[in-house]
Design a protein around this motif. Structure first.
Motif, PDB file in Angstrom:
ATOM      1  N   GLN A 207      10.769  -1.154  -3.005  1.00  0.00           N
ATOM      2  CA  GLN A 207       9.795  -0.448  -2.735  1.00  0.00           C
ATOM      3  C   GLN A 207       8.682  -0.128  -3.836  1.00  0.00           C
ATOM      4  O   GLN A 207       7.336  -0.242  -3.442  1.00  0.00           O
ATOM      5  CB  GLN A 207      10.058   1.006  -1.940  1.00  0.00           C
ATOM      6  N   TYR A 208       9.083   0.008  -5.030  1.00  0.00           N
ATOM      7  CA  TYR A 208       8.356   0.307  -6.060  1.00  0.00           C
ATOM      8  C   TYR A 208       7.494  -0.981  -6.347  1.00  0.00           C
ATOM      9  O   TYR A 208       6.360  -1.022  -6.520  1.00  0.00           O
ATOM     10  CB  TYR A 208       9.032   0.495  -7.334  1.00  0.00           C
ATOM     11  N   THR A 211       4.728  -1.660  -3.690  1.00  0.00           N
ATOM     12  CA  THR A 211       3.702  -0.773  -3.866  1.00  0.00           C
ATOM     13  C   THR A 211       2.841  -1.078  -4.642  1.00  0.00           C
ATOM     14  O   THR A 211       1.547  -1.197  -4.708  1.00  0.00           O
ATOM     15  CB  THR A 211       4.142   0.715  -3.677  1.00  0.00           C
ATOM     16  N   HIS A 212       3.406  -1.179  -6.095  1.00  0.00           N
ATOM     17  CA  HIS A 212       2.729  -1.270  -7.346  1.00  0.00           C
ATOM     18  C   HIS A 212       2.072  -2.611  -7.472  1.00  0.00           C
ATOM     19  O   HIS A 212       1.016  -2.959  -8.081  1.00  0.00           O
ATOM     20  CB  HIS A 212       3.531  -1.156  -8.465  1.00  0.00           C
ATOM     21  N   GLY A 214       1.496  -4.607  -4.833  1.00  0.00           N
ATOM     22  CA  GLY A 214       0.325  -4.558  -3.823  1.00  0.00           C
ATOM     23  C   GLY A 214      -0.921  -3.767  -4.558  1.00  0.00           C
ATOM     24  O   GLY A 214      -1.936  -4.386  -4.436  1.00  0.00           O
ATOM     25  N   GLY A 215      -0.605  -2.599  -5.154  1.00  0.00           N
ATOM     26  CA  GLY A 215      -1.778  -2.011  -5.756  1.00  0.00           C
ATOM     27  C   GLY A 215      -2.381  -2.875  -6.736  1.00  0.00           C
ATOM     28  O   GLY A 215      -3.823  -2.834  -7.030  1.00  0.00           O
TER      29      GLY A 215
END
Length: 426
Positions: A207-208, A211-212, A214-215
């Motif tokens: 998930q990290y 998320t990161h 993708g960010g």
């Protein structure tokens, strides 16, 4: 109320006194090292080390404690980080992609960048695995080794740029390849450092990453397609005149780099990388870059950098390396770090058709670590994944690998009347 004002005044007095000492020592050593044929910034690094427990704190412990305290003041810590953000903006703005328009230079740059990252990282990781039991008991050996790998792999773009200018190599094939490969090296190094930090703090989950990463992709997309056109319009709206940045544009530049620093901090890539990203937005506007260098850049170098170097020096005790194992690892790390940079880069240069001496110069240039190395080391130290002994060893390695660059370059350039380094031609 009176007590609060007194405390504020006392803090101001202490910080001002520290700044006088740091800036004065840095300028003195800068001038001294320049006379010795070394980059002035090496002298500034040495000044920071001398103000710490390696000299001043050792011989004058009472005065050192009174001046710097048991640890750096929060104000000094914050000033050093702001200075790094401003410096990274300058580094990003001075990178010229147009230099890589020649296919042969692009190919060689990619080879050099890859070898200058992979081989040293592997060697640094190996050093970490072998030294973990002796130098880093109680620290996760995998995380410690990964940090050692990044520390050995890094190359210092700002110092490299100064060396290239000093020796007239900025427009040669060797200079263009070296500075471009070093820029790639640093970007990859920062990404690796962010991933290792996330892994070290037990945040590197699926998930990290999603998320990161993708960010990060959104951030890069926004920079390229939203922020870059905005930067062009800003420069057109507030043009540089007579080599001076308009106050409104300067204020906007500062706001942009600090905002991007917040974004990169939120993405886990460290705030100072936001300054680099901001610099990339404006690198095409050479008049602005030159004006920044003359109007702001000199202040950053004279005021902020000595703060960071002293901040590092207060953590480094060269006299603390007294045991046999520590001295052994000091010699081993220096030798391994030099060989891991110079040899693979030399071979990459030869494989891409560069002459023997050009390849040797390229390997020597990529071996320059200095400032960027110190930034990485401080991050690892702050996170608790580099013990003081290895932190000190790697600081010494950064200084040694930078100091040796100038004399070797002079010897190589003087080895024949007609240098083999060719000027890049379209």
């Amino acid at each position: 109320m009176t007590a609060s004002i007194h405390q504020t005044e006392q803090l101001l007095f202490t910080v001002l006194l520290q700044l006088i000492v740091m800036i004065g020592a840095a300028r003195l050593m800068h001038s001294l090292f320049r006379r010795m044929g070394q980059p002035g910034v090496v002298g500034e690094i040495v000044a920071g080390l001398l103000l710490g427990p390696s000299l001043f704190g050792h011989f004058f412990p009472g005065a050192s404690l009174a001046l710097f305290g048991a640890k750096p003041e929060p104000a000094i810590t914050i000033l050093s980080q702001i200075g790094l953000i401003l410096l990274m903006f300058q580094i990003g703005s001075e990178f010229e992609y147009g230099r890589l328009r020649l296919p042969r230079l692009r190919q060689t740059t990619l080879f050099v960048a890859a070898t200058s990252i992979l081989a040293p990282f592997a060697v640094g990781f190996g050093i970490g695995r072998l030294s973990a039991a002796t130098l880093a008991p109680g620290i996760d050996p995998l995380v410690y080794s990964l940090f050692c790998g990044v520390a050995v792999a890094i190359t210092a773009v700002p110092i490299l740029g100064r060396i290239l200018k000093e020796y007239g190599l900025t427009q040669t094939d060797v200079g263009i390849i070296a500075i471009s490969a070093a820029a790639v090296n640093d970007v990859v190094g920062w990404v690796l450092l962010a991933c290792i930090s996330a892994f070290a703090t037990a945040q590197l989950s699926g998930q990290y990453l999603l998320t990161h990463l993708g960010g990060l992709l959104v951030f890069i997309f926004a920079l390229r397609f939203l922020a870059a056109p905005l930067a062009d319009r800003l420069v057109a709206r507030f043009p540089v005149r007579d080599g001076h940045i308009p106050p409104n544009l300067l204020a906007i530049l500062l706001a942009i780099m600090f905002a991007l620093a917040i974004c990169t901090y939120a993405l886990g890539i460290f705030a100072i990388f936001g300054g680099f990203a901001a610099g990339l937005l404006f690198h095409r506007h050479r008049a602005l870059v030159e004006a920044w260098h003359n109007q702001v850049g000199q202040f950053v170098l004279v005021f902020f950098l000595p703060i960071f170097f002293t901040f590092t020096g207060l953590r480094t005790n060269l006299l603390g390396l007294t045991s046999g194992p520590e001295l052994f690892w000091l010699a081993a790390v220096c030798l391994a770090a030099i060989a891991a940079k110079v040899v693979p880069v030399y071979l990459a240069g030869r494989a891409n058709g560069l002459p023997h001496r050009d390849s040797m110069m390229l390997g020597t240039l990529m071996n320059t670590r200095a400032l960027m190395e110190l930034i990485v080391l401080n991050i690892g130290y702050d996170l608790g994944f580099l013990p003081k002994s290895m932190f000190t060893i790697l600081v010494v390695m950064a200084v040694v690998t930078t100091v040796m660059t100038g004399p070797i370059l002079r010897a190589l350039l003087a080895s024949a009347p007609n240098p083999a380094t060719r000027r890049a031609q379209a």
